[in-house]
Motif scaffolding. Structure first.
Motif, PDB file in Angstrom:
ATOM      1  N   TRP A  37       0.828  -1.212   0.000  1.00 11.03           N
ATOM      2  CA  TRP A  37       0.000   0.000   0.000  1.00 11.03           C
ATOM      3  C   TRP A  37       0.867   1.270   0.000  1.00 11.03           C
ATOM      4  N   LYS A  80      -7.640   9.324  -4.052  1.00  7.01           N
ATOM      5  CA  LYS A  80      -7.572   8.248  -3.073  1.00  7.01           C
ATOM      6  C   LYS A  80      -6.108   7.930  -2.795  1.00  7.01           C
ATOM      7  N   SER A  81      -5.796   7.681  -1.531  1.00  5.84           N
ATOM      8  CA  SER A  81      -4.428   7.318  -1.181  1.00  5.84           C
ATOM      9  C   SER A  81      -4.177   5.854  -1.527  1.00  5.84           C
ATOM     10  N   ALA A 110      -3.050   3.575   0.399  1.00  5.75           N
ATOM     11  CA  ALA A 110      -3.514   2.746   1.514  1.00  5.75           C
ATOM     12  C   ALA A 110      -5.024   2.555   1.454  1.00  5.75           C
ATOM     13  N   GLU A 111      -5.747   3.601   1.068  1.00  9.51           N
ATOM     14  CA  GLU A 111      -7.206   3.484   0.980  1.00  9.51           C
ATOM     15  C   GLU A 111      -7.612   2.518  -0.123  1.00  9.51           C
ATOM     16  N   GLU A 112      -6.951   2.603  -1.270  1.00  9.00           N
ATOM     17  CA  GLU A 112      -7.309   1.709  -2.371  1.00  9.00           C
ATOM     18  C   GLU A 112      -6.903   0.267  -2.068  1.00  9.00           C
ATOM     19  N   TYR A 117      -6.992  -1.083   0.897  1.00 10.47           N
ATOM     20  CA  TYR A 117      -8.006  -1.563   1.843  1.00 10.47           C
ATOM     21  C   TYR A 117      -9.345  -1.822   1.162  1.00 10.47           C
ATOM     22  N   THR A 118      -9.813  -0.842   0.387  1.00 14.42           N
ATOM     23  CA  THR A 118     -11.154  -0.966  -0.186  1.00 14.42           C
ATOM     24  C   THR A 118     -11.200  -1.870  -1.407  1.00 14.42           C
ATOM     25  N   SER A 174     -11.256   2.099   9.606  1.00 12.40           N
ATOM     26  CA  SER A 174     -10.456   2.785   8.587  1.00 12.40           C
ATOM     27  C   SER A 174      -9.234   3.463   9.188  1.00 12.40           C
ATOM     28  N   ILE A 217      -6.318   2.193   7.104  1.00 10.39           N
ATOM     29  CA  ILE A 217      -5.960   3.155   6.058  1.00 10.39           C
ATOM     30  C   ILE A 217      -4.961   4.179   6.579  1.00 10.39           C
ATOM     31  N   THR A 218      -5.378   4.942   7.591  1.00  8.29           N
ATOM     32  CA  THR A 218      -4.583   6.082   8.046  1.00  8.29           C
ATOM     33  C   THR A 218      -3.242   5.653   8.638  1.00  8.29           C
ATOM     34  N   GLU A 277      -0.822   3.888   6.188  1.00  5.26           N
ATOM     35  CA  GLU A 277      -0.243   4.844   5.238  1.00  5.26           C
ATOM     36  C   GLU A 277       0.969   5.539   5.849  1.00  5.26           C
TER      37      GLU A 277
END
Length: 587
Positions: A152, A180-181, A183-185, A187-188, A359, A363-364, A367
């Motif tokens: 990520w 989108k970061s 890390a977010e992509e 995860y999702t 999240s 995510i946070t 990252e």
């Protein structure tokens, strides 16, 4: 109403009798064949492991900064002193004295409320359906962390989209509402695959990697619980202590990052005006309640394996303080990193601390880890900490269900624990399958909101009423005195009779009046899913009035006679002890 059971007159005035009861370790439902925790620390670590869970790492830091920073500690502390800790102490004392699970214990307290035990078991199942999936996500991340470059870190992976944008190590980056970061992509899109689902109307297919991760989690759970508390009591020496080692490592690392001080200031800066907002007090009450965890039957179950004269009062104080301090410590771990991210992005801390749910952990924080020196090492220990935090709570939650059902049906299950636990684990695994679909995160959110929301608070409210008002506060305090040698003081009595029930009623009413729209990412839950959620919550609580009607209907006599029988304990402590211990000297 004061009631005295036959054969118990003068029990607390007879120190010889009370001493004998303590020396022999006798109590309700206790037999020589019942498992016992090998060491005192086994119990303390089990309780701490249950109370300190993933919510301590993500929920408390977010709620604290959202509700006035350092000022939030005032309502949080008040709610802990007058609400959370007294309920925590009450459950430990009940479990230790009556020495039985959450269902059969009501025969000795107030039989008409036995439906509370069944409701607790159903809530425990709902929690297992989604909570272990979150641990499976952490296991997936843990496995993915064993790489030279964390997956990520960049936007060059097959699952990334043109909207993927990375701040770190770059300048002149244009960030839009569609950005989108990495890390977010990850995860999702990679872990959840949520882009393939069309909400709860079409959750898509199963994610086989998560299925394998969940299977591994439940395998660990089974072999930790199948032999009883003697096995799980040893496992928690690792799962309950390792998170603290990792938290201190991450705290030291976070404190050395550029901009860490910004996060700490943001975390602790007091906003005194927030104290006039009722929402802040509601959040404080809810946080301390769900953090300490009374009502889930876990404290009853674990305390039932203690010696009769164990100092449960001291245990309640120690574990409550450890839990609250862990939440406070986690805030520093999280916000030093958020300050670092704000420094790197050249934005305010509040712009990178918007998520209060998983999240924040998936995510946070990942990252930030991806852009640290030694990112692989910190990712591995961080997700290992998450796995152990989650496993502790799972052990406690399922042990509560196991103990409750086995104590209620001992003739059928007493010699079949391994088979029964296997069956329970299979049920939980099967019930979790919907959370492993591409839209499984939507199911997790629904179960988290309704499976153990207002229903568990209502259960504990009725439990506090049943013990303090029907069983009787004086009788309960006499029970505590027979174990500890001293009776709870006025503070505890007032809390149990009035303050703690009011504390719970406050949470229930506030939660019902404030029902914000349910959302996850950009998906707003349709009305029919909210209706389903209320049905899920009602499906556990409904057992309380159903059992009340059943008990009254099947008890012989007039209505007044039936009611009198249904609120009177069916068994007293003397019914479970040798005749010699029931003899009372007459002046």
């Amino acid at each position: 109403m004061s009631r005295t059971l036959p054969g118990t007159m003068g029990r607390d005035r007879d120190p010889l009798t009370a001493s004998r009861g303590r020396d022999h370790g006798l109590g309700l439902g206790r037999t020589d064949s019942r498992d016992k925790l090998s060491k005192k620390m086994d119990f303390l670590l089990s309780v701490i492991g249950f109370a300190v869970d993933l919510g301590n790492v993500w929920r408390f830091p977010y709620i604290c900064y959202q509700n006035g920073g350092g000022a939030f500690l005032i309502p949080y502390t008040i709610m802990a002193i007058f609400g959370g800790v007294p309920l925590f102490y009450m459950e430990l004392a009940l479990g230790q004295f009556h020495r039985t699970g959450a269902i059969s214990i009501w025969k000795r307290i107030c039989p008409i409320f036995k439906g509370i035990g069944y409701a607790i078991c159903i809530i425990g199942l709902y929690v297992s359906f989604y909570y272990n999936t979150i641990i499976a996500w952490a296991l997936y991340y843990f496995y993915s962390s064993f790489s030279e470059t964390l997956p990520w870190t960049s936007c060059d992976n097959p699952w990334n989209t043109p909207n993927c944008t990375s701040y770190f190590g770059k300048s002149n980056i244009s960030w839009t509402n569609f950005s989108k970061s990495p890390a977010e992509e990850f995860y999702t899109r990679k872990v959840l695959g949520i882009h393939e689902a069309d909400g709860l109307d079409d959750v898509g297919g199963l994610h086989w990697q998560l299925l394998l991760c969940l299977f591994i989690i439940f395998t660990i759970v089974y072999f930790s619980l199948w032999k009883g508390v003697k096995t799980s009591g040893k496992v928690v020496w690792v799962t309950a202590t390792l998170p603290y080692v990792v938290l201190f490592i991450l705290l030291i690392r976070g404190a050395t990052l550029p901009g860490a001080w910004r996060g700490i200031l943001f975390y602790l800066r007091p906003n005194w005006e927030k104290l006039t907002d009722t929402t802040v007090w509601v959040d404080a009450a809810a946080q301390i309640f769900f953090s300490l965890g009374p009502g889930f039957g876990v404290l009853l179950a674990l305390a039932s394996y203690n010696p009769f004269n164990n100092n449960c009062y001291r245990d309640a104080i120690i574990t409550s303080v450890v839990n609250c301090l862990t939440s406070f410590l986690s805030g520093f771990v999280i916000f030093t990193v958020l300050g670092y991210m704000a420094e790197m992005r050249d934005v305010e801390v509040e712009d990178v601390a918007k998520d209060k749910g998983p999240s924040l952990l998936f995510i946070t924080y990942p990252e930030a880890i991806a852009n640290m020196v030694g990112s692989t090492f910190f990712a591995i220990i961080f997700f290992l900490m998450m796995i152990t935090l989650g496993l502790d709570s799972t052990f406690g939650g399922l042990e509560a269900v196991i103990t409750a059902i086995m104590d209620e049906y001992p003739h059928v299950l007493s010699n079949r624990r391994e088979i029964f636990v296997l069956g329970l684990v299979i049920v939980c695994f099967t019930g979790s399958l919907s959370t492993l679909t591409q839209g499984g995160a939507y199911v997790v959110k629904l179960l988290e909101e309704f499976g153990a929301g207002c229903s568990i608070i209502a259960v504990v409210f009725l439990e506090a009423i049943a013990v303090s008002w029907f069983y009787g506060i004086q009788r309960f305090c006499n029970d505590v005195k027979s174990m500890l040698g001293f009776s709870p003081g006025v503070y505890w009595r007032v809390c149990w009779v009035a303050v703690s029930p009011a504390f719970l009623a406050f949470i229930i009413v506030s939660s019902l009046l404030d029902q914000p729209p349910l959302m996850l990412f950009d998906y707003q839950y349709p009305e029919w899913t909210i209706s389903v959620g209320f049905l899920i919550g009602a499906s556990s609580f409904i057992w309380i009035p159903v059992y009340m009607v059943y008990k009254l209907a099947w008890t012989p006599g007039s209505f007044k006679q039936r009611l009198a029988v249904c609120i009177r304990p069916e068994k007293s402590v003397r019914d479970q002890q040798p005749d010699s211990l029931c003899m009372v000297s007459v002046p």
